[in-house]
Design a protein around this motif. Structure first.
Motif, PDB file in Angstrom:
ATOM      1  N   GLU A 263       0.807  -1.225   0.000  1.00 47.00           N
ATOM      2  CA  GLU A 263       0.000   0.000   0.000  1.00 47.00           C
ATOM      3  C   GLU A 263       0.842   1.278   0.000  1.00 47.00           C
ATOM      4  O   GLU A 263       0.621   2.165  -0.830  1.00 47.00           O
ATOM      5  CB  GLU A 263      -0.980   0.010   1.164  1.00 47.00           C
ATOM      6  CG  GLU A 263      -1.939   1.180   1.111  1.00 47.00           C
ATOM      7  CD  GLU A 263      -2.996   1.129   2.202  1.00 47.00           C
ATOM      8  OE1 GLU A 263      -3.708   2.126   2.328  1.00 47.00           O
ATOM      9  OE2 GLU A 263      -3.113   0.111   2.904  1.00 47.00           O
TER      10      GLU A 263
ATOM     11  N   SER B 174      -3.482   2.070 -11.411  1.00 47.54           N
ATOM     12  CA  SER B 174      -4.536   2.602 -12.275  1.00 47.54           C
ATOM     13  C   SER B 174      -4.484   4.132 -12.257  1.00 47.54           C
ATOM     14  O   SER B 174      -3.890   4.728 -11.353  1.00 47.54           O
ATOM     15  CB  SER B 174      -5.911   2.125 -11.804  1.00 47.54           C
ATOM     16  OG  SER B 174      -6.345   2.899 -10.703  1.00 47.54           O
TER      17      SER B 174
ATOM     18  N   THR C  31      -6.608   6.077 -11.254  1.00 46.63           N
ATOM     19  CA  THR C  31      -7.270   6.593 -10.044  1.00 46.63           C
ATOM     20  C   THR C  31      -6.457   6.332  -8.771  1.00 46.63           C
ATOM     21  O   THR C  31      -6.864   6.740  -7.687  1.00 46.63           O
ATOM     22  CB  THR C  31      -8.664   5.951  -9.869  1.00 46.63           C
ATOM     23  OG1 THR C  31      -8.497   4.537  -9.735  1.00 46.63           O
ATOM     24  CG2 THR C  31      -9.571   6.278 -11.042  1.00 46.63           C
TER      25      THR C  31
ATOM     26  N   ASP D 191      -5.766   3.230  -7.678  1.00 47.06           N
ATOM     27  CA  ASP D 191      -5.968   1.849  -7.235  1.00 47.06           C
ATOM     28  C   ASP D 191      -4.787   1.024  -7.738  1.00 47.06           C
ATOM     29  O   ASP D 191      -4.095   1.421  -8.683  1.00 47.06           O
ATOM     30  CB  ASP D 191      -7.274   1.287  -7.797  1.00 47.06           C
ATOM     31  CG  ASP D 191      -8.502   1.987  -7.230  1.00 47.06           C
ATOM     32  OD1 ASP D 191      -8.448   2.445  -6.077  1.00 47.06           O
ATOM     33  OD2 ASP D 191      -9.503   2.085  -7.968  1.00 47.06           O
ATOM     34  N   TYR D 192      -4.565  -0.129  -7.130  1.00 46.51           N
ATOM     35  CA  TYR D 192      -3.418  -0.929  -7.542  1.00 46.51           C
ATOM     36  C   TYR D 192      -3.679  -2.416  -7.361  1.00 46.51           C
ATOM     37  O   TYR D 192      -4.577  -2.828  -6.637  1.00 46.51           O
ATOM     38  CB  TYR D 192      -2.163  -0.519  -6.759  1.00 46.51           C
ATOM     39  CG  TYR D 192      -2.185  -0.935  -5.307  1.00 46.51           C
ATOM     40  CD1 TYR D 192      -1.574  -2.124  -4.898  1.00 46.51           C
ATOM     41  CD2 TYR D 192      -2.822  -0.168  -4.335  1.00 46.51           C
ATOM     42  CE1 TYR D 192      -1.591  -2.525  -3.572  1.00 46.51           C
ATOM     43  CE2 TYR D 192      -2.838  -0.557  -3.004  1.00 46.51           C
ATOM     44  CZ  TYR D 192      -2.225  -1.731  -2.632  1.00 46.51           C
ATOM     45  OH  TYR D 192      -2.244  -2.133  -1.326  1.00 46.51           O
TER      46      TYR D 192
END
Length: 149
Positions: free
Chosen positions: A28, A135, A137, A139-140
């Motif tokens: 994260e 991404s 946005t 997100d991953y």
């Protein structure tokens, strides 16, 4: 006939203090770090492949953009990638690329390039900790979190 050989010089200059940086342990914060440093004007336009260079304590030395491609893919020259990894004296790396369309599932090509890089890294005692797909946005998808690495 003269036998002259050109001299090749390789240099690495650490401008930011790696010692003071935090140790990377989970996907994260890595995804957040990469996303914050990704060009937001192009993250949704074309694929880019990067490598996060780390020392033996998993502290960030830097990030290198290995390639920039098209809408659905990018080619990574493993020889150039490892020239940079070795030149920076990195012992650990994290791979990353973006999917402009926002899909987070790895393609077969994504999995294959990861395996090829892992195989080459093993020859140099370099650890590949993860491969992240980012991404537009933020997100991953983490290969390590999903047991692909």
């Amino acid at each position: 006939m003269r036998n002259e050989v050109k001299e090749i010089k390789i240099s690495y200059c650490e401008r930011l203090g790696t010692i003071e940086s935090e140790s990377i342990q989970m996907s994260e914060p890595v995804a957040k770090l990469l996303y914050e440093n990704w060009n937001k004007d192009t993250i949704g336009l074309h694929e880019t492949f990067k490598v996060l260079l780390l020392n033996n304590a998993n502290k960030v030395k830097g990030v290198y953009q290995a390639s920039s491609g098209g809408l659905t893919g990018t080619l990574v020259d493993i020889r150039i990638l490892f020239a940079v990894i070795l030149k920076s004296l990195s012992t650990t790396i994290i791979l990353a690329h973006n999917h402009p369309a926002g899909t987070l599932s790895p393609s077969e090509a994504d999995i294959q390039i990861t395996k090829r890089i892992q195989k080459a890294a093993a020859l140099f005692d370099i650890r590949v900790l993860d491969h992240l797909i980012i991404s537009p946005t933020g997100d991953y998808f983490s290969f390590m979190d999903n047991n692909i690495i």
